[in-house]
Design an enzyme around this catalytic site. Structure first.
Site, PDB file in Angstrom:
ATOM      1  N   GLU A  89       0.808  -1.110  -0.140  1.00 34.54           N
ATOM      2  CA  GLU A  89      -0.074  -0.222  -0.120  1.00 34.54           C
ATOM      3  C   GLU A  89       0.792   1.348  -0.214  1.00 34.54           C
ATOM      4  O   GLU A  89       2.046   1.296   0.500  1.00 34.54           O
ATOM      5  CB  GLU A  89      -0.974  -0.029   1.186  1.00 34.54           C
ATOM      6  CG  GLU A  89      -2.088  -1.131   1.071  1.00 34.54           C
ATOM      7  CD  GLU A  89      -2.879  -1.114   2.289  1.00 34.54           C
ATOM      8  OE1 GLU A  89      -3.932  -1.711   2.132  1.00 34.54           O
ATOM      9  OE2 GLU A  89      -2.530  -0.716   3.583  1.00 34.54           O
ATOM     10  N   CYS A 103       3.224   8.730   0.353  1.00 35.93           N
ATOM     11  CA  CYS A 103       3.895   7.736   1.378  1.00 35.93           C
ATOM     12  C   CYS A 103       4.116   6.477   0.706  1.00 35.93           C
ATOM     13  O   CYS A 103       3.355   5.515   0.288  1.00 35.93           O
ATOM     14  CB  CYS A 103       3.000   7.703   2.601  1.00 35.93           C
ATOM     15  SG  CYS A 103       3.544   6.561   3.930  1.00 35.93           S
ATOM     16  N   CYS A 110       6.814  -6.541   7.540  1.00 34.50           N
ATOM     17  CA  CYS A 110       7.836  -5.855   8.603  1.00 34.50           C
ATOM     18  C   CYS A 110       8.273  -6.816   9.575  1.00 34.50           C
ATOM     19  O   CYS A 110       7.725  -7.425  10.197  1.00 34.50           O
ATOM     20  CB  CYS A 110       7.360  -4.426   9.237  1.00 34.50           C
ATOM     21  SG  CYS A 110       8.793  -3.742   9.729  1.00 34.50           S
ATOM     22  N   CYS A 114       6.650  -3.448  15.893  1.00 37.79           N
ATOM     23  CA  CYS A 114       6.363  -2.208  16.822  1.00 37.79           C
ATOM     24  C   CYS A 114       4.755  -2.405  17.246  1.00 37.79           C
ATOM     25  O   CYS A 114       3.862  -2.688  16.349  1.00 37.79           O
ATOM     26  CB  CYS A 114       6.519  -1.107  16.172  1.00 37.79           C
ATOM     27  SG  CYS A 114       8.062  -0.664  15.578  1.00 37.79           S
ATOM     28  N   CYS A 335      -1.159   7.026   9.909  1.00 37.97           N
ATOM     29  CA  CYS A 335       0.205   6.538  10.279  1.00 37.97           C
ATOM     30  C   CYS A 335       0.094   5.285  11.217  1.00 37.97           C
ATOM     31  O   CYS A 335      -0.764   5.196  11.971  1.00 37.97           O
ATOM     32  CB  CYS A 335       0.851   7.503  10.893  1.00 37.97           C
ATOM     33  SG  CYS A 335       2.512   7.268  11.802  1.00 37.97           S
TER      34      CYS A 335
END
Length: 343
Positions: A89, A103, A110, A114, A335
């Protein structure tokens, strides 16, 4: 066949000259494909027909399937289907005065895990190749050229950790930066990292004077390690020591991103720790309200009053602070919300 988007200008010049063609032809090709948005060698008018046919038989200009969704605030999320049926995306964010920010993602999934990030729940699937990174920008850049001629800003803040895919990310930036291509200045490119210290050291030499943003989110090791496991490998003190001399563009500041989480990192002691940590550095602190999604579990965003008071306390100590306004939240484009769930 070769993928055109995988070539830097210097690599294309070498290939062209090895064919016996004039070196300047590489610049012409970059200009037509990138700056003019041409997606077919047969349409490059400055070349002879036999040359166009020759190139079309040796290079591909890829065309990825995609879907897009648009938020009421104008934010548009693009989901690109990759050739191996994975998906990634990207987000087009409208800014003031007709400006835009793109972005960009660098990985499918990943490794960093996090706690506030939806992408982490995918786990790590694979790195994007340089051309897959470039394609995101090239496609969206040409999409917005229909309505504006202003060069967009590029932020490497999408899916994945850019420095964990170091070689492909750097190559993609060099391609985007080429003056004969999209010609996106390094001053317009921001690379966000959770703090992979050895790769930041490499970045100082390989790509100095790019905007660097550090995903910090806490000013002490216990809290940061809870949110970001990479802190167990590269603790805060080592990270700050690494980035404090990063060569930034003139008049630019190092950015520290700080996701605001209710009753976790928004207290008075957090303000004191943050001031002590960052006061010696020419930087700006970007406060980001946590974007709540199905993977944030028990984490909640700080309320607006707390965020404003937090920001003011920092400003009272002469810290440069911005508060990011979330955009694209209703389409999971804000975000920390990218997860390529539609694939």
């Amino acid at each position: 066949m070769y993928n055109f988007f995988n070539f830097t200008l210097s690599e294309l010049e070498e290939y062209i000259t090895n064919l016996g063609w004039e070196k300047y032809r590489a610049k012409q090709l970059f200009s037509f494909i990138y700056a003019k948005g041409c997606d077919d060698f047969l349409n490059i008018s400055v070349l002879k027909k036999i040359e166009r046919k020759f190139l079309s038989e040796r290079f591909i200009i890829p065309k990825l399937e995609f879907s897009k969704t648009k938020d009421f605030d104008g934010t548009t999320k693009f989901l690109f289907k990759l050739f191996d049926n994975q998906a990634v995306e990207s987000v087009l964010i409208p800014m003031k005065e007709g400006k835009n920010t793109i972005c960009v993602s660098t990985q499918v999934g990943c490794k960093m895990n996090c706690k506030f990030c939806a992408t982490a729940k995918l786990g790590f699937i694979r790195n994007l190749q340089a051309w897959e990174i470039v394609y995101q920008v090239w496609y969206i850049y040409n999409y917005i050229k229909k309505t504006t001629h202003k060069t967009p800003n590029i932020v490497f803040m999408g899916m994945g950790e850019p420095l964990d895919n170091y070689d492909n990310t750097i190559k993609a930036i060099l391609i985007l930066n080429s003056e004969f291509g999209l010609s996106i200045s390094r001053r317009r490119i921001t690379l966000s990292t959770c703090g992979v210290i050895p790769k930041i050291e490499m970045l100082k030499k390989d790509l100095a004077y790019i905007n660097l943003a550090i995903s910090l989110n806490a000013a002490d090791n216990i809290k940061r390690s809870y949110l970001m496991p990479i802190n167990n490998i590269y603790p805060i003190e080592e990270l700050i020591n690494c980035v404090k001399d990063f060569p930034m563009p003139e008049r630019k500041r190092l950015t520290f991103e700080y996701v605001m989480i209710k009753d976790f990192n928004d207290k008075q002691e957090d303000i004191k720790n943050l001031i002590k940590l960052l006061k010696p550095i020419k930087c700006k602190i970007n406060l980001i309200p946590l974007n709540k999604h199905i993977f944030t579990d028990n984490l909640l965003p700080s309320d607006n009053k707390t965020i404003e008071e937090f920001a003011q306390r920092l400003r009272d100590k002469n810290m440069f602070v911005t508060v990011r306004k979330s955009k694209g939240e209703s389409i999971n484009a804000a975000c920390g919300m990218l997860v390529a769930a539609m694939r």
